[in-house]
Design a protein around this motif. Structure first.
Motif, short mmCIF file in Angstrom:
data_model
loop_
_atom_site.label_atom_id
_atom_site.label_comp_id
_atom_site.label_asym_id
_atom_site.label_seq_id
_atom_site.Cartn_x
_atom_site.Cartn_y
_atom_site.Cartn_z
N VAL A 121 0.83 -1.21 0.00
CA VAL A 121 0.00 0.00 0.00
C VAL A 121 0.87 1.25 0.00
O VAL A 121 0.61 2.21 -0.76
N LYS A 124 2.41 1.85 -3.48
CA LYS A 124 1.43 2.39 -4.44
C LYS A 124 1.15 3.86 -4.17
O LYS A 124 1.08 4.68 -5.09
N HIS A 155 -6.47 3.68 -1.92
CA HIS A 155 -5.46 2.68 -1.55
C HIS A 155 -5.26 2.64 -0.03
O HIS A 155 -5.07 1.57 0.55
#
Length: 298
Positions: A121, A124, A155
């Motif tokens: 996470v 990203k 996200h």
């Protein structure tokens, strides 16, 4: 089959298989618990055989290549050596245990610390924030905020209620740090300029990532207790206790997990009953969420 026809076709899978399972479209997960690996292996292999028969009747096949085995709490197995690799036989092929699997976009590890998922996470989000700085830093603040909510925030918040109670403080702080970088982009803060995180949150009317995760869990609990549209699997986990000690809270009812005192939903039920009646007596899920956030921001 199209998505709708596929779901209709498999609507009776749990009744036919008669084992605990969750299905989301063509992603099917099943599980067994215990301390005897031999018994667990036989049960899982039997589930695989029943599933094969069921899907064959529907004209479908099991994709063995995509099947994974995850063992959580391996130390509790009494008949397994520490260095032994555990396997099950599924449709004539050996499926070996894995340290982690990816299920519906969430990486679940066998220690349930979600460190790999948080790492993914963060990567990203960092990549998307860098992209926004390169391409959208000259836009007005309202458009930068719109892009942040569309590209990065999803996200940070995706399935956050799943890992909230399991992640370490270190990983939680990392998520807050990434959101801080995102807020600096939205507010147009210069690199050599320091602005406290709470000031940026007030300016954007944002909450911490931790509070948003708490809000998700509390909203799920409220839906399971009060909403008529709550999923059945949530309703089945929680029951009211009329015998709850109401010495100090005469109008309050206790809600608890029917199966265990040490699970995630038990923890949030215990926190749930401590909320003021004005928050609990909300007309809708949206109203509860707004009241909970207002109460928690105090």
């Amino acid at each position: 089959l199209g998505p709708l026809l596929f779901i209709i076709s498999l609507h009776d899978i749990e009744e036919v298989i008669q084992y605990a399972l969750h299905a989301y479209a063509d992603d099917i997960s099943t599980w067994k618990s215990g301390t005897d690996w031999s018994t667990l292996r036989q049960s899982l292999e039997l589930i695989g055989q029943n599933l094969q028969v069921y899907l064959a009747y529907k004209g479908l096949q099991v994709n063995v290549i995509k099947c994974n085995l995850l063992i959580i709490g391996r130390n509790n197995l009494v008949d397994v050596k520490p260095t032994e690799t555990l396997r099950i036989n599924l449709l004539g092929k050996q499926i070996s245990e894995r340290p982690e699997i990816k299920l519906l976009g969430v990486t679940i590890d066998n220690e349930l610390n979600f460190s790999t998922h948080i790492k993914n996470v963060l990567a990203k989000c960092q990549q998307n924030i860098s992209f926004l700085w390169r391409t959208a830093s000259s836009l007005d603040m309202q458009f930068r905020k719109l892009l942040a909510n569309a590209i990065v925030i999803p996200h940070l918040d995706y399935c956050s209620s799943v890992f909230h109670l399991f992640i370490s403080k270190h990983d939680s702080d990392k998520l807050e740090s990434v959101q801080y970088k995102l807020m600096r982009f939205v507010c147009g803060t210069r690199r050599n300029e320091y602005t406290p995180a709470h000031v940026l949150r007030q300016k954007l009317n944002w909450d911490t990532t931790s509070l948003r995760r708490q809000c998700k869990l509390m909203t799920l609990t409220w839906s399971a207790v009060y909403s008529e549209n709550a999923p059945l699997y949530l309703n089945q986990l929680i029951a009211s206790n009329a015998a709850y000690n109401t010495r100090f809270q005469s109008s309050q009812v206790c809600y608890f997990n029917k199966y265990s005192n040490y699970t995630l939903n038990h923890f949030y039920c215990s926190q749930f009953v401590k909320l003021p009646r004005g928050v609990l007596n909300s007309a809708s899920t949206g109203a509860f969420k707004r009241k909970f956030l207002k109460f928690s921001r105090r």
